[in-house]
Design a protein around this motif. Structure first.
Motif, PDB file in Angstrom:
ATOM      1  N   LEU A  91     -37.942 -21.722  78.222  1.00 36.97           N
ATOM      2  CA  LEU A  91     -37.557 -23.058  76.630  1.00 36.97           C
ATOM      3  C   LEU A  91     -36.336 -23.869  76.886  1.00 36.97           C
ATOM      4  O   LEU A  91     -36.934 -24.996  76.660  1.00 36.97           O
ATOM      5  CB  LEU A  91     -37.053 -22.068  75.602  1.00 36.97           C
ATOM      6  CG  LEU A  91     -37.965 -21.437  74.802  1.00 36.97           C
ATOM      7  CD1 LEU A  91     -37.115 -20.111  73.347  1.00 36.97           C
ATOM      8  CD2 LEU A  91     -39.265 -22.338  73.748  1.00 36.97           C
ATOM      9  N   ASP A  94     -38.078 -26.575  79.331  1.00 38.59           N
ATOM     10  CA  ASP A  94     -38.900 -27.682  78.503  1.00 38.59           C
ATOM     11  C   ASP A  94     -38.576 -28.444  77.375  1.00 38.59           C
ATOM     12  O   ASP A  94     -39.431 -29.159  76.925  1.00 38.59           O
ATOM     13  CB  ASP A  94     -40.718 -26.191  78.182  1.00 38.59           C
ATOM     14  CG  ASP A  94     -40.839 -25.627  79.399  1.00 38.59           C
ATOM     15  OD1 ASP A  94     -40.688 -26.241  80.731  1.00 38.59           O
ATOM     16  OD2 ASP A  94     -41.439 -25.144  78.968  1.00 38.59           O
ATOM     17  N   ALA A 160     -38.657 -21.052  69.756  1.00 39.15           N
ATOM     18  CA  ALA A 160     -38.569 -22.169  70.551  1.00 39.15           C
ATOM     19  C   ALA A 160     -38.792 -23.481  69.349  1.00 39.15           C
ATOM     20  O   ALA A 160     -38.589 -24.206  69.673  1.00 39.15           O
ATOM     21  CB  ALA A 160     -40.745 -22.347  70.674  1.00 39.15           C
ATOM     22  N   ALA A 224     -42.851 -26.341  68.502  1.00 39.31           N
ATOM     23  CA  ALA A 224     -43.232 -24.382  68.731  1.00 39.31           C
ATOM     24  C   ALA A 224     -44.673 -24.558  69.377  1.00 39.31           C
ATOM     25  O   ALA A 224     -45.308 -23.635  69.948  1.00 39.31           O
ATOM     26  CB  ALA A 224     -42.904 -23.514  68.320  1.00 39.31           C
ATOM     27  N   LEU A 227     -46.040 -25.705  72.001  1.00 41.87           N
ATOM     28  CA  LEU A 227     -45.166 -24.551  73.724  1.00 41.87           C
ATOM     29  C   LEU A 227     -45.790 -23.219  73.784  1.00 41.87           C
ATOM     30  O   LEU A 227     -46.946 -22.738  74.230  1.00 41.87           O
ATOM     31  CB  LEU A 227     -44.915 -24.209  73.597  1.00 41.87           C
ATOM     32  CG  LEU A 227     -43.372 -25.510  74.276  1.00 41.87           C
ATOM     33  CD1 LEU A 227     -41.922 -24.780  73.581  1.00 41.87           C
ATOM     34  CD2 LEU A 227     -43.388 -25.022  75.697  1.00 41.87           C
ATOM     35  N   CYS A 228     -46.519 -22.487  72.709  1.00 42.81           N
ATOM     36  CA  CYS A 228     -46.387 -21.415  72.119  1.00 42.81           C
ATOM     37  C   CYS A 228     -48.160 -20.862  71.698  1.00 42.81           C
ATOM     38  O   CYS A 228     -48.757 -19.827  71.664  1.00 42.81           O
ATOM     39  CB  CYS A 228     -45.659 -20.357  71.409  1.00 42.81           C
ATOM     40  SG  CYS A 228     -43.852 -20.838  71.405  1.00 42.81           S
ATOM     41  N   TRP A 359     -45.658 -18.029  78.109  1.00 39.53           N
ATOM     42  CA  TRP A 359     -46.938 -18.111  77.035  1.00 39.53           C
ATOM     43  C   TRP A 359     -47.594 -17.729  76.646  1.00 39.53           C
ATOM     44  O   TRP A 359     -48.730 -17.204  76.123  1.00 39.53           O
ATOM     45  CB  TRP A 359     -45.904 -19.850  76.102  1.00 39.53           C
ATOM     46  CG  TRP A 359     -44.449 -19.861  75.880  1.00 39.53           C
ATOM     47  CD1 TRP A 359     -43.906 -20.805  76.785  1.00 39.53           C
ATOM     48  CD2 TRP A 359     -43.573 -19.150  75.533  1.00 39.53           C
ATOM     49  NE1 TRP A 359     -42.720 -21.049  75.744  1.00 39.53           N
ATOM     50  CE2 TRP A 359     -41.994 -19.729  74.889  1.00 39.53           C
ATOM     51  CE3 TRP A 359     -44.000 -17.872  73.811  1.00 39.53           C
ATOM     52  CZ2 TRP A 359     -41.693 -19.726  74.654  1.00 39.53           C
ATOM     53  CZ3 TRP A 359     -42.928 -17.049  73.613  1.00 39.53           C
ATOM     54  CH2 TRP A 359     -41.742 -18.241  73.838  1.00 39.53           C
TER      55      TRP A 359
END
Lengths: 414, 160
Positions: A91, A94, A160, A224, A227-228, A359
């Motif tokens: 995290l 990134d 995140a 978030a 990313l996820c 992720w």
């Protein structure tokens, strides 16, 4: 202590203490100067001022004491799984703009949250103008996670959102403002006029400050999501069930955020995958988010319209910031095998030539839990509360970090 | 930062500490201004040489430049906002005129600071500055002490 285990809290503490010593030196100089003056009002004033400054050091040192006592046990801690530490490291790499040093803090109440401790401690002895910090080492970043359930992998996408606040404050809000081009100000003015207010009223300032809060939160949500993927929306719904209470505060209402999550996931191309793995949960989220609890106030009308007109730009700014976006196509190539492994209780991380990323593993974990528990909203809560299942996922995260480190050393073929 | 405002209010430890830090910062500036004003009255230094008075003027300039809501849309509430709220607090009303009562006070202090920076402040202006910054110094210290009171100490008979 190497960076990455919270050791920079000690560096920051020493830096802050040196500032205190300098402050004491200045006060002592003022007293020495006053001693050379004849008795009278000027001397009394200078000495009284010195006494006030000494007294102020008490609560100021108290702040430093709270920070050190609260986070010292998070330095170099070995009582949280390696998988969680790896996830936090991913995290930070990134999302953060300035280098950071994570402190995983098992907190009884203040979770999920993150705090940049430089930001906090720099304020103590500043003189009000927000001068750039003299502290140049990696910033200790506290990750406050649930004390009794720190390594909940399914809820980890919430972190995140939290980490994104740092980048949002440093850069992303300014980028969004550039894309806004004054539209929000015009909208604010128009809504204020309808209510018989103008830009200088206290109410107007409160509306504007709340807009700032809403934009910040939605930007963090968008980061978030990029990313996820769907994991963030599911974790959010599991941790914060959508309230039916109508209220306006610094954060957008939960049902509005759920609608924002679905719109973002659609933009990112995740809707087909959600329709396959959790059509029931998707339908529930659509239904709930289409029925927001409204206060019907003028301020609410402004806030909703303002963030709606910026929605596309919020997603664009967030997507441009995230260096490694989770892609639906990449996940689909490994999803079936990863889900089969997790349902069998095996932390598979190598599929073909690929190593599952952090992720991808968390998303596979959610999909496997729907397959195992049923496609219903109750599975969101049941799965996130399953300690054994989360331990399996955290072990998978650890294995992933081991394999990636191994390959990174050139000791494995791609 | 937390995920929800509910958490912001329910778990006040961090919020209190942040607020106390902000108040300390503002109070430190006020203390420095008062110290330099006292030294200027003793003939040790001119107000035009005071970094604290110059910094205070910069802060007041920033407040003057951000006096309407449009400036609050894209930035976090800062020290200028805290100072403006403190000045407005006694006259606060719910109909939107809260800032009005404090505006002239803030403008007057800004004028006095501008005079002090050039070394041309009158006795009345110096008194005005001392009065204003003494109030800020006292209020911020009280706030910080209250916010930090009892940290790390037993709070009631049941915890002793």
């Amino acid at each position: 202590m190497p960076s990455g285990r919270g050791g920079h809290l000690a560096t920051l503490t020493r830096h802050t203490l040196e500032r205190f010593y300098a402050e004491v030196g200045l006060i002592e100089s003022a007293i020495t100067q006053a001693d050379s003056l004849p008795e009278g009002d000027p001397k009394t004033r200078i000495l009284a001022n010195a006494a006030r400054k000494f007294e102020r050091l008490g609560p100021q040192l108290g702040i430093l004491h709270i920070v050190v006592s609260r986070y010292r046990q998070a330095i170099d801690r070995s009582d949280v799984p390696v998988g969680l530490q790896h996830l936090v490291g991913v995290l930070m790499a990134d999302v953060l703009i300035t280098p950071g040093d994570p402190l995983i803090n098992l907190d009884p109440d203040d979770n999920y949250s993150t705090v940049d401790l430089v930001d906090l401690l720099d304020r103590i002895l500043d003189r009000g103008l927000g001068a750039k910090s003299e502290y140049t080492k990696p910033h200790p970043i506290a990750f406050n996670v649930p004390a009794l359930d720190p390594a909940n992998a399914l809820l980890s996408p919430l972190l995140a959102h939290e980490v994104a606040h740092s980048a949002v404050n440093q850069k992303l809000l300014a980028e969004l403002r550039n894309k806004d081009s004054g539209r929000t100000e015009q909208l604010l003015l128009s809504h204020l006029q309808k209510s018989g207010l103008d830009l200088t009223s206290q109410a107007a300032i409160e509306w504007a400050e709340r807009f700032f809060g809403w934009c910040s939160e939605l930007l963090c949500d968008a980061v978030a999501l990029a990313l996820c993927g769907p994991s963030f929306a599911w974790a959010f719904a599991a941790y914060l069930p959508p309230s039916t209470v109508a209220a306006l505060n610094t954060h957008p209402p939960l049902r509005d955020r759920m609608a924002f999550h679905l719109a973002g996931l659609d933009l990112l191309g995740w809707t087909p995958l959600m329709s396959v793995h959790s059509p029931g949960v998707l339908a529930w989220m659509r239904n709930v988010s289409a029925n927001p609890a409204l206060t019907n106030s003028a301020e609410e009308a402004f806030l909703r319209e303002a963030v709606e007109q910026l929605r596309a730009e919020i997603f664009q700014v967030a997507m441009d910031h995230v260096s490694y976006r989770l892609e639906p196509g990449d996940f689909e190539r490994v999803a079936d095998e990863a889900i089969v492994g997790l349902r069998a209780g095996i932390p598979w991380v190598e599929i073909g030539d690929s190593v599952l990323s952090t992720w991808q593993l968390v998303l596979a974990g959610w999909c496997a839990s729907f397959a195992e528990r049923g496609d219903a909203e109750i599975s969101l809560v049941d799965a996130s509360n399953d300690a054994q299942y989360n331990a399996l996922l955290v072990k998978a995260l650890e294995m992933s970090s081991v394999v990636l480190a191994w390959r990174g050393d050139g000791n494995a073929t791609a | 930062m937390t995920l929800t405002a509910i958490a912001d209010h329910a778990f006040d430890a961090e919020v209190d500490v942040r607020y106390a830090a902000q108040m300390s910062s503002l109070g430190s500036l006020a203390d420095d201004v008062l110290g330099d004003l006292a030294r200027s009255r003793a003939g040790l230094v001119s107000t035009s040489e005071s970094p604290a008075i110059a910094e205070a003027l910069t802060l007041f300039d920033a407040i003057a430049a951000s006096i309407d809501a449009s400036s609050s849309l894209w930035r976090e509430s800062g020290l200028g906002d805290a100072l403006r709220r403190m000045a407005a607090a006694p006259a606060a009303t719910s109909n939107g005129s809260a800032a009005d009562g404090s505006a002239s006070r803030l403008a007057g202090t800004r004028r006095a600071l501008a005079s002090a920076v050039t070394g041309s402040a009158t006795e009345k202006e110096l008194n005005e500055l001392e009065h204003f910054f003494d109030a800020v110094s006292t209020a911020t210290l009280e706030t910080a002490v209250v916010a930090m009171r009892g940290r790390g100490q037993a709070k009631s008979w049941s915890t002793i």
